[in-house]
Motif scaffolding. Structure first.
Motif: not given
Length: 394
Positions: A171-177, A213-220, A248-253
Protein backbone atom coordinates in the motif's frame (compact mmCIF):
# COMPACT_ATOMS: atom_id res chain seq x y z
CA UNK A 1 11.75 -12.12 -21.76
CA UNK A 2 12.91 -11.38 -25.29
CA UNK A 3 15.93 -9.35 -26.41
CA UNK A 4 16.20 -7.72 -29.84
CA UNK A 5 19.57 -6.88 -31.39
CA UNK A 6 18.90 -4.11 -33.88
CA UNK A 7 19.97 -0.58 -34.80
CA UNK A 8 17.17 0.42 -37.19
CA UNK A 9 14.56 2.47 -35.25
CA UNK A 10 11.75 1.48 -37.62
CA UNK A 11 12.48 -2.24 -37.24
CA UNK A 12 12.63 -1.80 -33.46
CA UNK A 13 9.22 -0.11 -33.53
CA UNK A 14 7.67 -2.88 -35.62
CA UNK A 15 9.05 -5.68 -33.45
CA UNK A 16 7.83 -3.98 -30.28
CA UNK A 17 4.38 -3.57 -31.79
CA UNK A 18 4.27 -7.32 -32.37
CA UNK A 19 5.97 -8.61 -29.22
CA UNK A 20 5.17 -5.88 -26.71
CA UNK A 21 6.87 -2.75 -25.43
CA UNK A 22 8.85 -4.61 -22.75
CA UNK A 23 11.21 -6.16 -25.32
CA UNK A 24 14.80 -5.32 -24.38
CA UNK A 25 16.74 -3.70 -27.24
CA UNK A 26 20.54 -3.70 -27.59
CA UNK A 27 22.50 -2.48 -30.62
CA UNK A 28 25.33 -5.04 -30.80
CA UNK A 29 26.24 -8.64 -30.02
CA UNK A 30 28.73 -7.44 -27.40
CA UNK A 31 25.98 -5.65 -25.50
CA UNK A 32 23.75 -8.69 -25.97
CA UNK A 33 26.37 -10.83 -24.25
CA UNK A 34 26.53 -8.41 -21.31
CA UNK A 35 22.74 -8.42 -21.05
CA UNK A 36 22.52 -12.22 -21.09
CA UNK A 37 25.19 -12.51 -18.41
CA UNK A 38 22.95 -10.42 -16.14
CA UNK A 39 19.63 -12.01 -17.19
CA UNK A 40 20.25 -15.72 -17.20
CA UNK A 41 16.58 -16.61 -17.64
CA UNK A 42 16.08 -14.85 -20.98
CA UNK A 43 14.29 -17.28 -23.30
CA UNK A 44 14.51 -15.65 -26.77
CA UNK A 45 16.93 -13.50 -28.74
CA UNK A 46 15.92 -11.89 -32.05
CA UNK A 47 18.88 -10.99 -34.24
CA UNK A 48 17.70 -8.19 -36.52
CA UNK A 49 18.79 -7.27 -40.03
CA UNK A 50 21.59 -5.03 -38.74
CA UNK A 51 23.45 -8.09 -37.40
CA UNK A 52 25.81 -9.61 -39.96
CA UNK A 53 24.82 -13.17 -40.88
CA UNK A 54 28.17 -14.77 -40.13
CA UNK A 55 28.36 -13.19 -36.68
CA UNK A 56 24.75 -14.22 -36.00
CA UNK A 57 25.57 -17.85 -36.84
CA UNK A 58 28.67 -17.82 -34.61
CA UNK A 59 26.53 -16.51 -31.73
CA UNK A 60 23.86 -19.18 -32.33
CA UNK A 61 26.46 -21.95 -32.40
CA UNK A 62 27.97 -20.81 -29.08
CA UNK A 63 24.53 -20.41 -27.50
CA UNK A 64 23.55 -23.95 -28.47
CA UNK A 65 26.22 -25.20 -26.04
CA UNK A 66 26.28 -22.45 -23.40
CA UNK A 67 22.54 -21.65 -23.23
CA UNK A 68 20.59 -24.57 -24.73
CA UNK A 69 17.24 -23.18 -23.50
CA UNK A 70 17.76 -19.86 -25.34
CA UNK A 71 15.87 -19.60 -28.62
CA UNK A 72 17.88 -17.66 -31.23
CA UNK A 73 15.76 -16.22 -34.04
CA UNK A 74 17.19 -14.38 -37.04
CA UNK A 75 15.45 -11.81 -39.27
CA UNK A 76 16.72 -11.28 -42.83
CA UNK A 77 15.55 -9.10 -45.70
CA UNK A 78 15.51 -12.18 -47.95
CA UNK A 79 15.44 -15.83 -46.83
CA UNK A 80 16.71 -18.37 -49.37
CA UNK A 81 17.56 -22.07 -49.13
CA UNK A 82 21.30 -21.57 -48.61
CA UNK A 83 20.80 -19.04 -45.82
CA UNK A 84 18.24 -21.25 -44.13
CA UNK A 85 20.52 -24.31 -44.23
CA UNK A 86 23.52 -22.41 -42.88
CA UNK A 87 21.54 -20.80 -40.06
CA UNK A 88 19.85 -23.99 -38.92
CA UNK A 89 23.15 -25.90 -38.92
CA UNK A 90 24.54 -23.27 -36.53
CA UNK A 91 21.72 -23.92 -34.05
CA UNK A 92 19.42 -21.04 -35.01
CA UNK A 93 15.87 -21.82 -33.81
CA UNK A 94 14.12 -19.93 -36.64
CA UNK A 95 14.97 -17.77 -39.66
CA UNK A 96 12.26 -15.39 -40.82
CA UNK A 97 11.72 -12.64 -43.35
CA UNK A 98 11.97 -9.25 -41.69
CA UNK A 99 8.39 -8.37 -42.64
CA UNK A 100 6.93 -11.63 -41.24
CA UNK A 101 6.02 -10.18 -37.85
CA UNK A 102 3.19 -12.65 -37.27
CA UNK A 103 5.67 -15.47 -37.81
CA UNK A 104 8.04 -13.77 -35.38
CA UNK A 105 5.38 -13.74 -32.68
CA UNK A 106 4.80 -17.47 -33.19
CA UNK A 107 8.54 -18.22 -33.13
CA UNK A 108 8.99 -16.34 -29.84
CA UNK A 109 6.01 -18.23 -28.40
CA UNK A 110 7.62 -21.55 -29.33
CA UNK A 111 10.90 -20.43 -27.76
CA UNK A 112 9.06 -19.54 -24.54
CA UNK A 113 7.31 -22.91 -24.39
CA UNK A 114 10.54 -24.83 -24.94
CA UNK A 115 12.46 -22.74 -22.40
CA UNK A 116 9.80 -23.36 -19.75
CA UNK A 117 9.88 -27.10 -20.45
CA UNK A 118 13.68 -27.18 -20.15
CA UNK A 119 13.77 -25.00 -17.04
CA UNK A 120 12.05 -27.62 -14.89
CA UNK A 121 15.17 -29.73 -14.66
CA UNK A 122 17.41 -26.71 -14.11
CA UNK A 123 15.16 -25.33 -11.36
CA UNK A 124 15.20 -28.65 -9.50
CA UNK A 125 18.99 -28.73 -9.71
CA UNK A 126 19.17 -25.19 -8.31
CA UNK A 127 17.03 -25.95 -5.27
CA UNK A 128 20.02 -27.28 -3.34
CA UNK A 129 21.84 -23.94 -3.63
CA UNK A 130 19.10 -21.37 -3.20
CA UNK A 131 20.06 -17.84 -2.27
CA UNK A 132 19.46 -16.35 1.19
CA UNK A 133 16.35 -14.33 2.01
CA UNK A 134 16.43 -11.52 4.57
CA UNK A 135 13.21 -9.98 5.84
CA UNK A 136 13.37 -6.44 7.27
CA UNK A 137 10.58 -5.86 9.78
CA UNK A 138 9.23 -3.35 12.27
CA UNK A 139 5.73 -2.78 13.60
CA UNK A 140 6.28 0.97 13.90
CA UNK A 141 6.66 3.36 11.01
CA UNK A 142 9.37 5.99 10.75
CA UNK A 143 12.16 3.91 12.30
CA UNK A 144 14.23 3.66 9.09
CA UNK A 145 13.19 0.17 8.00
CA UNK A 146 13.27 0.91 4.26
CA UNK A 147 16.55 2.78 4.64
CA UNK A 148 18.10 -0.30 6.25
CA UNK A 149 16.61 -2.60 3.59
CA UNK A 150 17.87 -0.59 0.62
CA UNK A 151 21.34 -0.08 2.06
CA UNK A 152 21.75 -3.75 3.03
CA UNK A 153 20.70 -4.75 -0.50
CA UNK A 154 23.09 -2.24 -2.11
CA UNK A 155 25.95 -3.37 0.17
CA UNK A 156 25.42 -7.03 -0.72
CA UNK A 157 25.42 -6.14 -4.43
CA UNK A 158 28.63 -4.13 -4.01
CA UNK A 159 30.18 -7.16 -2.32
CA UNK A 160 29.68 -9.15 -5.52
CA UNK A 161 26.34 -10.86 -4.89
CA UNK A 162 23.35 -10.83 -7.26
CA UNK A 163 20.61 -9.21 -5.18
CA UNK A 164 16.89 -8.53 -5.52
CA UNK A 165 15.02 -6.26 -3.12
CA UNK A 166 11.27 -6.88 -2.86
CA UNK A 167 8.94 -4.16 -1.57
CA UNK A 168 6.11 -6.01 0.19
CA UNK A 169 4.53 -2.86 1.59
CA UNK A 170 1.86 -3.14 -1.08
CA UNK A 171 0.00 0.00 0.00
CA UNK A 172 2.78 2.48 0.83
CA UNK A 173 6.06 1.01 -0.41
CA UNK A 174 8.99 3.43 -0.69
CA UNK A 175 11.81 1.28 -2.08
CA UNK A 176 11.49 2.54 -5.67
CA UNK A 177 11.52 6.17 -4.50
CA UNK A 178 14.47 5.59 -2.21
CA UNK A 179 16.43 4.12 -5.13
CA UNK A 180 15.26 6.78 -7.62
CA UNK A 181 13.45 4.27 -9.83
CA UNK A 182 10.32 4.64 -11.94
CA UNK A 183 9.35 0.99 -12.41
CA UNK A 184 7.44 -0.08 -15.51
CA UNK A 185 6.15 -3.16 -13.66
CA UNK A 186 5.31 -3.91 -10.02
CA UNK A 187 3.84 -6.64 -7.84
CA UNK A 188 0.45 -5.57 -9.17
CA UNK A 189 1.42 -7.10 -12.53
CA UNK A 190 1.62 -10.62 -11.08
CA UNK A 191 -1.89 -11.16 -12.43
CA UNK A 192 -0.49 -10.84 -15.96
CA UNK A 193 1.53 -14.02 -15.44
CA UNK A 194 -1.74 -16.01 -15.60
CA UNK A 195 -0.87 -17.97 -12.49
CA UNK A 196 2.48 -19.20 -13.85
CA UNK A 197 5.18 -18.02 -11.48
CA UNK A 198 8.50 -18.88 -13.13
CA UNK A 199 11.88 -17.16 -13.47
CA UNK A 200 11.23 -15.67 -16.92
CA UNK A 201 7.86 -14.27 -15.85
CA UNK A 202 9.23 -12.77 -12.64
CA UNK A 203 12.23 -11.31 -14.44
CA UNK A 204 9.84 -9.41 -16.71
CA UNK A 205 8.54 -7.57 -13.61
CA UNK A 206 11.92 -6.57 -12.21
CA UNK A 207 13.47 -3.11 -12.47
CA UNK A 208 17.24 -3.00 -12.88
CA UNK A 209 18.82 -0.52 -10.48
CA UNK A 210 22.47 -1.36 -11.13
CA UNK A 211 24.64 -4.20 -12.37
CA UNK A 212 23.87 -6.65 -9.56
CA UNK A 213 20.84 -5.05 -7.92
CA UNK A 214 17.25 -5.62 -9.12
CA UNK A 215 14.00 -4.37 -7.58
CA UNK A 216 10.52 -5.86 -7.47
CA UNK A 217 8.57 -2.72 -6.63
CA UNK A 218 5.36 -2.26 -4.67
CA UNK A 219 2.19 -1.29 -6.57
CA UNK A 220 1.82 2.40 -7.31
CA UNK A 221 -1.98 2.37 -6.98
CA UNK A 222 -3.63 2.36 -3.57
CA UNK A 223 -5.98 -0.51 -2.74
CA UNK A 224 -4.15 -2.84 -5.11
CA UNK A 225 -4.71 -6.46 -4.10
CA UNK A 226 -1.76 -8.84 -4.29
CA UNK A 227 -2.45 -12.51 -3.56
CA UNK A 228 -0.31 -13.84 -0.65
CA UNK A 229 -0.01 -17.24 -2.35
CA UNK A 230 1.48 -15.53 -5.39
CA UNK A 231 3.90 -13.63 -3.15
CA UNK A 232 5.03 -16.89 -1.57
CA UNK A 233 5.69 -18.43 -4.98
CA UNK A 234 7.54 -15.31 -6.13
CA UNK A 235 9.85 -15.32 -3.08
CA UNK A 236 10.59 -19.02 -3.45
CA UNK A 237 11.45 -18.52 -7.13
CA UNK A 238 13.56 -15.41 -6.51
CA UNK A 239 15.74 -17.44 -4.12
CA UNK A 240 16.63 -19.69 -7.06
CA UNK A 241 17.48 -16.67 -9.22
CA UNK A 242 19.58 -14.51 -6.85
CA UNK A 243 22.32 -14.93 -4.27
CA UNK A 244 20.36 -12.78 -1.84
CA UNK A 245 16.78 -11.50 -1.61
CA UNK A 246 16.01 -8.58 0.73
CA UNK A 247 12.33 -8.12 1.60
CA UNK A 248 11.03 -4.80 2.93
CA UNK A 249 7.70 -5.38 4.69
CA UNK A 250 4.85 -3.21 5.93
CA UNK A 251 4.46 -2.49 9.62
CA UNK A 252 2.02 -5.34 10.28
CA UNK A 253 1.84 -9.11 10.51
CA UNK A 254 -0.22 -9.25 7.33
CA UNK A 255 -0.38 -12.22 4.96
CA UNK A 256 2.46 -10.81 2.86
CA UNK A 257 4.78 -10.50 5.87
CA UNK A 258 3.88 -14.03 6.96
CA UNK A 259 4.67 -15.30 3.47
CA UNK A 260 8.07 -13.61 3.71
CA UNK A 261 8.74 -15.19 7.12
CA UNK A 262 7.97 -18.60 5.62
CA UNK A 263 10.98 -18.19 3.31
CA UNK A 264 13.28 -16.14 5.56
CA UNK A 265 16.76 -17.23 6.56
CA UNK A 266 17.29 -14.16 8.73
CA UNK A 267 15.01 -11.50 10.24
CA UNK A 268 16.26 -7.91 10.54
CA UNK A 269 14.25 -6.10 13.23
CA UNK A 270 14.58 -2.29 13.21
CA UNK A 271 13.81 -0.03 16.16
CA UNK A 272 14.56 3.40 17.62
CA UNK A 273 15.16 4.52 21.21
CA UNK A 274 11.61 5.53 22.08
CA UNK A 275 8.87 3.88 24.13
CA UNK A 276 6.37 3.44 21.23
CA UNK A 277 9.02 1.63 19.19
CA UNK A 278 10.02 -0.55 22.15
CA UNK A 279 6.40 -1.39 22.95
CA UNK A 280 5.56 -2.37 19.37
CA UNK A 281 8.71 -4.50 19.03
CA UNK A 282 8.02 -6.20 22.36
CA UNK A 283 4.58 -7.22 21.08
CA UNK A 284 6.11 -8.28 17.76
CA UNK A 285 8.70 -10.39 19.59
CA UNK A 286 5.93 -12.29 21.36
CA UNK A 287 4.21 -12.98 18.06
CA UNK A 288 7.47 -14.09 16.43
CA UNK A 289 8.05 -16.47 19.32
CA UNK A 290 4.59 -17.95 18.71
CA UNK A 291 5.64 -18.42 15.09
CA UNK A 292 8.68 -20.42 16.25
CA UNK A 293 11.07 -18.11 14.40
CA UNK A 294 14.25 -18.74 16.44
CA UNK A 295 15.81 -15.71 18.09
CA UNK A 296 19.27 -16.75 16.96
CA UNK A 297 18.04 -15.84 13.49
CA UNK A 298 17.04 -12.31 14.53
CA UNK A 299 19.28 -9.30 14.00
CA UNK A 300 18.32 -6.12 15.86
CA UNK A 301 19.25 -2.79 14.28
CA UNK A 302 18.93 0.25 16.55
CA UNK A 303 18.59 3.35 14.40
CA UNK A 304 19.24 6.91 15.63
CA UNK A 305 20.64 5.26 18.75
CA UNK A 306 22.73 8.19 19.98
CA UNK A 307 19.72 10.33 20.88
CA UNK A 308 19.62 11.33 24.54
CA UNK A 309 15.95 10.72 25.15
CA UNK A 310 15.97 9.00 28.55
CA UNK A 311 16.04 5.46 27.14
CA UNK A 312 19.39 3.75 26.71
CA UNK A 313 20.31 1.03 24.26
CA UNK A 314 20.97 -1.32 27.17
CA UNK A 315 17.48 -0.74 28.60
CA UNK A 316 15.99 -1.31 25.15
CA UNK A 317 17.88 -4.59 24.72
CA UNK A 318 17.03 -5.88 28.20
CA UNK A 319 13.33 -5.12 27.79
CA UNK A 320 13.15 -6.68 24.35
CA UNK A 321 15.35 -9.63 25.29
CA UNK A 322 17.53 -9.23 22.20
CA UNK A 323 20.98 -7.68 21.89
CA UNK A 324 21.48 -5.09 19.16
CA UNK A 325 23.69 -6.31 16.32
CA UNK A 326 24.47 -2.76 15.20
CA UNK A 327 23.58 0.74 16.39
CA UNK A 328 23.37 3.61 13.93
CA UNK A 329 23.74 7.21 15.13
CA UNK A 330 21.54 10.06 13.96
CA UNK A 331 22.88 11.72 10.83
CA UNK A 332 21.61 14.38 8.45
CA UNK A 333 23.66 12.68 5.75
CA UNK A 334 21.38 9.65 5.82
CA UNK A 335 18.26 11.77 5.35
CA UNK A 336 19.97 13.75 2.58
CA UNK A 337 20.81 10.51 0.75
CA UNK A 338 17.21 9.31 1.13
CA UNK A 339 15.90 12.57 -0.29
CA UNK A 340 18.25 12.23 -3.27
CA UNK A 341 17.08 8.68 -3.91
CA UNK A 342 20.48 7.19 -3.11
CA UNK A 343 21.79 4.47 -0.82
CA UNK A 344 24.30 6.14 1.48
CA UNK A 345 26.58 3.09 1.25
CA UNK A 346 27.10 4.07 -2.40
CA UNK A 347 26.88 7.85 -2.35
CA UNK A 348 29.19 8.17 0.66
CA UNK A 349 30.94 4.84 1.20
CA UNK A 350 33.45 6.38 3.61
CA UNK A 351 30.75 7.52 6.04
CA UNK A 352 30.78 5.70 9.38
CA UNK A 353 27.15 4.63 8.93
CA UNK A 354 28.00 3.26 5.47
CA UNK A 355 30.89 1.24 6.89
CA UNK A 356 28.67 -0.11 9.67
CA UNK A 357 25.90 -1.13 7.27
CA UNK A 358 28.33 -2.70 4.80
CA UNK A 359 29.95 -4.75 7.57
CA UNK A 360 26.51 -5.75 8.86
CA UNK A 361 25.43 -6.90 5.38
CA UNK A 362 28.55 -8.99 4.91
CA UNK A 363 28.17 -10.70 8.29
CA UNK A 364 24.46 -11.21 7.66
CA UNK A 365 25.20 -13.10 4.45
CA UNK A 366 27.86 -15.20 6.18
CA UNK A 367 25.44 -16.08 9.00
CA UNK A 368 22.57 -16.99 6.67
CA UNK A 369 23.59 -20.61 6.03
CA UNK A 370 20.86 -22.69 7.71
CA UNK A 371 21.91 -24.72 10.72
CA UNK A 372 21.38 -28.47 10.25
CA UNK A 373 19.00 -28.67 13.20
CA UNK A 374 16.79 -25.97 11.74
CA UNK A 375 15.53 -28.16 8.92
CA UNK A 376 13.76 -30.41 11.38
CA UNK A 377 11.79 -27.47 12.80
CA UNK A 378 10.94 -25.68 9.59
CA UNK A 379 7.71 -27.61 9.18
CA UNK A 380 6.52 -26.70 12.69
CA UNK A 381 7.47 -23.06 12.13
CA UNK A 382 5.43 -22.87 8.96
CA UNK A 383 2.59 -24.72 10.62
CA UNK A 384 2.52 -22.13 13.40
CA UNK A 385 2.48 -19.34 10.83
CA UNK A 386 -0.42 -20.90 9.03
CA UNK A 387 -2.33 -21.09 12.32
CA UNK A 388 -1.59 -17.44 12.98
CA UNK A 389 -2.76 -16.59 9.46
CA UNK A 390 -6.01 -18.43 10.17
CA UNK A 391 -6.49 -16.29 13.28
CA UNK A 392 -6.09 -13.17 11.10
CA UNK A 393 -3.49 -11.54 13.30
CA UNK A 394 -2.69 -8.02 12.22
Amino acid sequence: MTTLVEQDPEMIRLVREELGADVTVVDSLDKLQEHLDQHIHEFAVVLGTSVETGAACVFAEASRIQRPALGVIMLRAVVDTDLLATALRSGMRDVLAADDLVGLGSAVGRARTLAHAMSGTADRAAEAKDGALFTVFSTKGGVGKSMVATNVAASLADQGHRVCIVDLDVQCGDVAIMLQLTPMHTLADLTQLSGRIDPSGIESLLSQHSERLSVLAAPVQLETHVQPDQVSSVLATLKTMFDAVVVDTSGAFDDHALAALDHSDMLIVVGTLDIPSLKSLKLAAGTLDLLNFPRERWRLVLNRADSKVGLSAKEFEETLGVNATISLPSSRDVLAAVNRGEAIVRSNSGHQISKTLAGFAGQLYADAAPAPAQDATSGSRRGSRRKLRMKKVS
